[in-house]
Scaffold this motif. Structure first.
Motif, PDB file in Angstrom:
ATOM      1  N   GLU A 113       0.832  -1.201   0.000  1.00 44.86           N
ATOM      2  CA  GLU A 113       0.000   0.000   0.000  1.00 44.86           C
ATOM      3  C   GLU A 113       0.867   1.251   0.000  1.00 44.86           C
ATOM      4  O   GLU A 113       0.578   2.223  -0.719  1.00 44.86           O
ATOM      5  CB  GLU A 113      -0.908  -0.014   1.233  1.00 44.86           C
ATOM      6  N   ALA A 114       1.940   1.235   0.782  1.00 44.19           N
ATOM      7  CA  ALA A 114       2.835   2.390   0.818  1.00 44.19           C
ATOM      8  C   ALA A 114       3.508   2.606  -0.535  1.00 44.19           C
ATOM      9  O   ALA A 114       3.688   3.751  -0.980  1.00 44.19           O
ATOM     10  CB  ALA A 114       3.885   2.204   1.915  1.00 44.19           C
ATOM     11  N   MET A 116       2.219   1.886  -3.405  1.00 47.00           N
ATOM     12  CA  MET A 116       1.215   2.467  -4.303  1.00 47.00           C
ATOM     13  C   MET A 116       1.163   3.983  -4.144  1.00 47.00           C
ATOM     14  O   MET A 116       0.838   4.706  -5.092  1.00 47.00           O
ATOM     15  CB  MET A 116      -0.166   1.872  -4.000  1.00 47.00           C
ATOM     16  N   ARG A 117       1.497   4.480  -2.973  1.00 52.13           N
ATOM     17  CA  ARG A 117       1.396   5.914  -2.698  1.00 52.13           C
ATOM     18  C   ARG A 117       2.677   6.688  -2.999  1.00 52.13           C
ATOM     19  O   ARG A 117       2.604   7.838  -3.454  1.00 52.13           O
ATOM     20  CB  ARG A 117       1.000   6.139  -1.236  1.00 52.13           C
ATOM     21  N   VAL A 118       3.843   6.081  -2.735  1.00 51.52           N
ATOM     22  CA  VAL A 118       5.103   6.826  -2.911  1.00 51.52           C
ATOM     23  C   VAL A 118       5.915   6.357  -4.108  1.00 51.52           C
ATOM     24  O   VAL A 118       6.915   6.972  -4.456  1.00 51.52           O
ATOM     25  CB  VAL A 118       5.984   6.752  -1.644  1.00 51.52           C
ATOM     26  N   ASN A 133       6.341   5.631 -13.042  1.00 52.22           N
ATOM     27  CA  ASN A 133       4.936   6.039 -12.994  1.00 52.22           C
ATOM     28  C   ASN A 133       4.305   6.037 -14.374  1.00 52.22           C
ATOM     29  O   ASN A 133       3.155   5.615 -14.554  1.00 52.22           O
ATOM     30  CB  ASN A 133       4.810   7.425 -12.361  1.00 52.22           C
ATOM     31  N   LYS A 140      -1.862   0.233 -13.364  1.00 59.09           N
ATOM     32  CA  LYS A 140      -2.026   0.701 -11.986  1.00 59.09           C
ATOM     33  C   LYS A 140      -3.416   0.436 -11.432  1.00 59.09           C
ATOM     34  O   LYS A 140      -3.582   0.140 -10.242  1.00 59.09           O
ATOM     35  CB  LYS A 140      -1.688   2.186 -11.886  1.00 59.09           C
ATOM     36  N   ARG A 144      -4.160  -1.478  -8.004  1.00 60.79           N
ATOM     37  CA  ARG A 144      -4.929  -0.817  -6.953  1.00 60.79           C
ATOM     38  C   ARG A 144      -6.031  -1.742  -6.457  1.00 60.79           C
ATOM     39  O   ARG A 144      -6.245  -1.891  -5.243  1.00 60.79           O
ATOM     40  CB  ARG A 144      -5.516   0.483  -7.514  1.00 60.79           C
ATOM     41  N   LEU A 189       5.543   6.543   6.371  1.00 61.24           N
ATOM     42  CA  LEU A 189       4.204   6.226   5.879  1.00 61.24           C
ATOM     43  C   LEU A 189       3.795   4.819   6.306  1.00 61.24           C
ATOM     44  O   LEU A 189       2.664   4.594   6.751  1.00 61.24           O
ATOM     45  CB  LEU A 189       4.158   6.349   4.361  1.00 61.24           C
TER      46      LEU A 189
END
Length: 274
Positions: A113-114, A116-118, A133, A140, A144, A189
């Protein structure tokens, strides 16, 4: 830092059922380089409660994806790594008796999950993160949805299997060995997400900091655990075991192969995959 135990609304006294026939099933939580291995090893030796854990990422990679470090993995390879570690945890926690778990089933989901965010490679520079990215845009949405489903499964299991958590805060420097993400943003995070998840699941937890001795002493006090060995002796033995485990790993030729600097062509190939 001194001994800290920060209670939350869920962090009351252990339920009486902990003292039942099955015994306490305790998960020691914390992100990278928070001291989980030494703390759980020392606590297990001191109390006689078995310690459970998954193989390290480095050990698994030497079998599944030899020659690579975590920072070089694609999304599908990271998924395979997470599932393999989940399998390890479920296998070792399947017994009937008590245990002290080094980490827990939600940890691999937290790290996914981290990411996916950073970004899939938290320690990468801005250019590499941008390339990743862009390359990852077509897939993605699938990842997700996958992470949401994976999280639901691991959260449900955590709520069923663990009686309580002890969370170790970030207090120590992180070793940049290629297998830990060299990003304090990622580590912070992950730490925040662990606490948020425990709050969401309403699993009793305590945040316990300080030296290894202070941590073990406080955990023993919180859960009223009987000792089978003096704490100092247990900690000495734990330090030896953890150090020996690291030495065995680092003496493996496959570990050194993963540490070698890759060719420019190979590094570009890694950068162009999500």
């Amino acid at each position: 830092m001194g001994n800290t135990s920060i209670p939350t609304a869920q962090a009351g006294s252990p339920p009486a059922s902990f003292a039942g026939e099955r015994g306490l099933r305790l998960a020691i939580s914390g992100t990278y380089s928070s001291g989980k291995s030494t703390t759980t090893e020392a606590l297990s030796i001191a109390t006689g409660i078995p310690r459970t854990h998954a193989m390290t990422s480095r050990e698994i990679l030497m079998e599944l994806v030899p020659g690579k470090q975590v920072q070089e993995l694609s999304a599908s390879e990271l998924t395979m790594l997470g599932l393999r570690r989940l399998e390890e945890r479920i296998h070792h926690e399947a017994g009937e008796g008590p245990f002290i778990s080094d980490g827990s089933v939600i940890h691999e989901w937290i790290y996914g999950e981290a990411r996916m965010r950073v970004g899939i490679n938290p320690g990468a520079n801005f250019l590499l993160k941008t390339v990743k990215n862009i390359v990852g845009l077509p897939v993605k949405r699938f990842y997700r949805q996958y992470m949401d489903a994976y999280g639901a499964v691991t959260k449900a299991r955590a709520k069923r299997i663990y009686d309580a958590y002890v969370h170790l805060p970030v207090e120590f420097a992180m070793k940049a060995d290629g297998h830990r993400p060299v990003s304090e943003k990622f580590r912070k995070l992950s730490d925040d997400l662990l606490i948020e998840t425990l709050e969401e699941l309403e699993i009793p937890y305590h945040v316990v900091g300080g030296s290894v001795r202070e941590r073990v002493e406080r955990i023993v006090e919180i859960f009223d655990l009987p000792l089978v060995m003096p704490l100092d002796e247990a900690i000495d033995q734990a330090n030896v075991r953890v150090r020996q485990a690291i030495q065995v790993l680092e003496q493996d030729d496959r570990f050194h192969d993963a540490q070698r600097t890759k060719s420019l062509r190979r590094r570009i190939s890694y950068a162009m995959r999500f």
